[in-house]
Design an enzyme around this catalytic site. Structure first.
Site, mmCIF file in Angstrom:
data_model
loop_
_atom_site.group_PDB
_atom_site.id
_atom_site.type_symbol
_atom_site.label_atom_id
_atom_site.label_comp_id
_atom_site.label_asym_id
_atom_site.label_seq_id
_atom_site.Cartn_x
_atom_site.Cartn_y
_atom_site.Cartn_z
ATOM 1 N N TRP A 282 -1.840 -1.696 -7.968
ATOM 2 C CA TRP A 282 -2.573 -1.328 -6.756
ATOM 3 C C TRP A 282 -4.006 -1.868 -6.807
ATOM 4 C CZ3 TRP A 282 1.326 1.444 -8.837
ATOM 5 C CH2 TRP A 282 2.291 1.986 -7.988
ATOM 6 N N CYS A 317 4.650 1.253 -3.584
ATOM 7 C CA CYS A 317 5.683 2.272 -3.371
ATOM 8 C C CYS A 317 6.845 1.787 -2.523
ATOM 9 C CB CYS A 317 5.070 3.546 -2.789
ATOM 10 S SG CYS A 317 4.554 3.443 -1.055
ATOM 11 N N HIS A 376 3.503 7.417 1.762
ATOM 12 C CA HIS A 376 4.169 7.175 0.473
ATOM 13 C C HIS A 376 5.667 7.095 0.728
ATOM 14 C CE1 HIS A 376 5.325 7.068 -3.618
ATOM 15 N NE2 HIS A 376 5.813 8.296 -3.647
ATOM 16 N N ASP A 399 12.486 9.340 -6.539
ATOM 17 C CA ASP A 399 11.303 8.494 -6.368
ATOM 18 C C ASP A 399 11.114 7.655 -7.621
ATOM 19 O OD1 ASP A 399 8.902 7.336 -5.709
ATOM 20 O OD2 ASP A 399 7.866 9.202 -5.222
ATOM 21 N N TYR A 559 -3.922 1.776 0.780
ATOM 22 C CA TYR A 559 -3.117 2.784 1.487
ATOM 23 C C TYR A 559 -2.986 4.068 0.665
ATOM 24 C CZ TYR A 559 1.097 2.197 -1.391
ATOM 25 O OH TYR A 559 2.004 2.185 -2.427
#
Length: 724
Positions: A282, A317, A376, A399, A559
């Site tokens: 990220w 993600c 997310h 996840d 984000y």
């Protein structure tokens, strides 16, 4: 395909032999073609039948897996593999051609082997008992016999080898290894006894068979979507998914257990602690790999990982969720990608997302540990939960994005969506973490010079404002927020929150005075390259006029809510008459934000204010919408006929674009392809043309992306109906 690491001696002292963990590795010491019965010794040889009967044997190439019949019956025609693919718990057919017609005294069996003899499944066709798989003789024509075989609905999922073994007086005479008779076994959403049974045909076609989709991004009130090519039928993808389980060293005998498979998959899709598929990044620096926004789908990622055994750089993600969705659907598990807008990431393990501000009203990012992600993405799988009380089966959250550890690994779920809605957070797995992502209270604090935090505002409806997935049969948004939570403030919601507290998740109980002045921020949809005009509305419900000293902080954010670049601050004062609303328009010009965007298209506005007896705060996230690619398809839309696609893009800006990379793919149509341009001048148009040959019928999709050094997240897609 890269070979998974295999331990050779770690079983000693615990097991009598190594625990099998590699499905795709063919052991050199394959089954012997003749295996003597106990007591006959290794020198025994097969004996012939009585005079008048030739010994029974299978002719060369005499095992026919009946793919033309089985694949349509099992909805596996689209898998691009030369081998049979079937779903467990459902009958499939095998035709055996012997050297002569069967007689009453003949005794044979079909053997399915996944790794070692300990995992062998024996199917018999007479009075002699075999395994739990059922077998019957469907038809016999001369020396050719058609057999019906039904696996158990909890059978191991993976790749099996097929043998025919014939009983002789001294042992079993087995056919030689023939790769053409290999078979894949999948989970079966069409079988009522399978743990992944899905009760609706339209849902099965969407959540198991659809090999493309859209993933929702952006922010509440400014949702965007991007295509994602799941591609689970493409050549090599099924083997890649099995390779992932092999790499995890998951025991073969656990691979029929849906809970263990999805839990292992959640861990292996990320590489945080187990050398899994994807490396998260990220940072906005993707020089050592591929930018997450450049991926068009899962196929290239999975094939590269399976061929090298090296984690793929990079993912965020939606990439984790897209690849995980491919893994799940490829193995036959009903699955969908979920987007939670305004998703809480709480670093303190409670139901409070604490945002800290300085005394002058500016955000105190140094001391704020919690964050609110604009969105997310995770996945849901549909399955029974026999380990939980009745009513908690159905959709389960899983996840693969590495956020928190679960039993020592970076993974999450399966967590029952119904348990989350009811606040039953005592049940496995990780339901408390998911509950906080959709239900946290946002607490605004002011921090004085001594470090003392004073709460001045609590937002109970800011987190989990919308939970969405792709609609069945269209690219539209299906809002499933109601499956995760009751309406805010309803009696059921209050009961759920109280129940969550009983299970140890702390809520905010600050007693704050009722606000007389409230503030909201609104704006129209903004295209990249346009000015941003905020409408700030101050409403005074009191009986006296109020004067507010306000401060607007503007930031370019990832984000994930983390600041990328600070843009500036604006101070202003507004007076609101009693019982009235006062509106102020604030502009952020394109010249102010464009040099600071990087790969982010998101602006974060925080307005704080103070009157004589009250502090105010409002947050607005503005998603800047990028231009799009235009895809035009031409040619005869028939299977195996040449077709063409033109991808065009016009640079709408008054500055050139540099180092432009484009990528495109379409499951069943075209594999992953790329193109490069050094420069696109202002207002100039480029066209990229490719040819392709469709290999499957039905509605198919091409998806393309464009990334440059100064423009990101440009997408386009085209659907085409392919006929036979």
């Amino acid at each position: 395909m890269s070979q998974p690491t295999r331990g050779s001696t770690t079983y000693r002292g615990r097991y009598t032999e190594p625990v099998p963990t590699s499905n795709l590795v063919n052991d050199a010491d394959d089954f012997p073609e003749f295996e003597p019965f106990e007591g006959y010794g290794s020198e025994a040889t097969p004996r012939t039948h009585a005079p008048g009967h030739g010994s029974l044997s299978v002719v060369e190439g005499g095992i026919d897996m009946c793919q033309q019949v089985n694949k349509p019956n099992h909805y596996t025609t689209d898998y691009d593999t030369p081998y049979l693919v079937v779903r467990r718990g459902q009958e499939f057919f095998v035709r055996i051609t012997f050297n002569r017609p069967l007689t009453a005294g003949d005794d044979f069996q079909i053997e399915f082997l996944i790794v070692s003899k300990g995992s062998m499944v024996v199917v018999t066709f007479g009075s002699r008992s075999g395994s739990r798989w059922a077998g019957r003789i469907v038809d016999s024509q001369g020396a050719a016999v058609t057999l019906g075989i039904t696996s158990t609905p909890d059978a191991i999922v993976g790749k099996f080898r097929t043998y025919v073994a014939i009983a002789t007086a001294s042992g079993m005479q087995r056919t030689a290894r023939d790769a053409r008779s290999d078979m894949y076994m999948l989970f079966n959403a069409w079988c009522p006894e399978d743990a992944v049974f899905y009760p609706d045909e339209a849902g099965r076609r969407e959540y198991v068979l659809n090999d493309y989709g859209v993933i929702f991004q952006g922010s509440v009130g400014s949702m965007t979507s991007r295509g994602w090519m799941f591609g689970h039928f493409e050549q090599g993808v099924l083997d890649a998914c099995i390779y992932i389980l092999d790499s995890s060293q998951m025991p073969i005998y656990n691979r029929g257990n849906i809970i263990k498979v999805v839990r292992k998959g959640s861990s292996m899709i990320n590489s945080q602690d187990d050398n899994g598929v994807l490396v998260g990044n990220w940072s906005d620096d993707y020089s050592m790999g591929v930018s997450p926004t450049m991926w068009t789908g899962s196929v290239k990622i999975l094939l590269q990982y399976a061929n090298t055994g090296v984690p793929i750089c990079f993912a965020q993600c939606w990439v984790f969720a897209g690849v995980f969705n491919t893994f799940l659907r490829c193995l036959g598990i009903p699955a969908r990608v979920i987007t939670n807008f305004s998703s809480a990431h709480d670093n303190t393990g409670n139901l409070k997302t604490d945002l800290i501000f300085k005394t002058d009203g500016t955000p105190d990012r140094r001391h704020t540990r919690d964050s609110i992600w604009n969105y997310h993405c995770w996945n849901e799988v549909y399955m029974t939960r026999p380990d939980l009380p009745p009513g908690l089966g159905g959709w389960q959250v899983v996840d693969a994005t590495p956020q928190e550890t679960s039993d020592g690994h970076y993974r999450c779920g399966p967590a029952s969506v119904m348990a989350i809605k009811e606040g039953l957070l005592c049940h496995p797995f990780d339901s408390g973490f998911v509950f906080a992502e959709v239900n946290s209270d946002v607490v605004f604090h002011k921090r004085d010079r001594y470090g003392t935090l004073t709460p001045y505002r609590v937002e109970k409806a800011l987190i989990g404002q919308a939970v969405c997935t792709k609609a069945i049969g269209s690219d539209g948004t299906h809002d499933i927020t109601h499956t995760y939570k009751y309406p805010e403030g309803s009696p059921q919601d209050n009961m759920t929150m109280s129940r969550a507290e009983e299970y140890g998740l702390e809520r905010d109980h600050s007693e704050l005075p009722e606000d007389k002045v409230t503030v909201t921020i609104n704006t129209e949809q903004v295209m990249l390259g346009q000015d941003v005009n905020l409408i700030v509305s101050f409403q005074n419900s009191g009986d006296l006029p109020k004067t507010v000293s306000a401060h607007l902080a503007t930031t370019v954010i990832f984000y994930t809510g983390v600041a990328a670049n600070q843009l500036g601050n604006k101070d202003f004062t507004v007076t609101i008459p009693a019982q009235q609303t006062e509106r102020v328009t604030l502009k952020t010009t394109v010249q102010e934000y464009l040099p600071h965007l990087g790969s982010q298209h998101c602006l974060y506005f925080v307005l704080t204010g103070q009157d004589e007896d009250q502090s105010l705060c409002a947050i607005k996230v503005v998603e800047l919408h990028a231009p799009t690619l235009n895809l035009m398809v031409s040619g005869l839309p028939q299977i195996y006929q040449e077709m063409f696609v033109n991808v065009t893009f016009t640079n709408p800006f008054n500055y050139p674009l540099y180092s432009i990379y484009m990528a495109m793919e379409g499951p069943g149509l075209m594999n992953y392809r790329t193109h490069y341009y050094s420069t696109i001048a202002p207002q100039a148009t480029i066209t990229w043309k490719e040819s392709f040959y469709p290999r499957v019928t039905g509605t198919k999709r091409l998806f393309a992306v464009l990334e440059s050094s100064n423009l990101h997240q440009v997408f386009g897609l085209a659907d085409v109906e392919i006929t036979a």
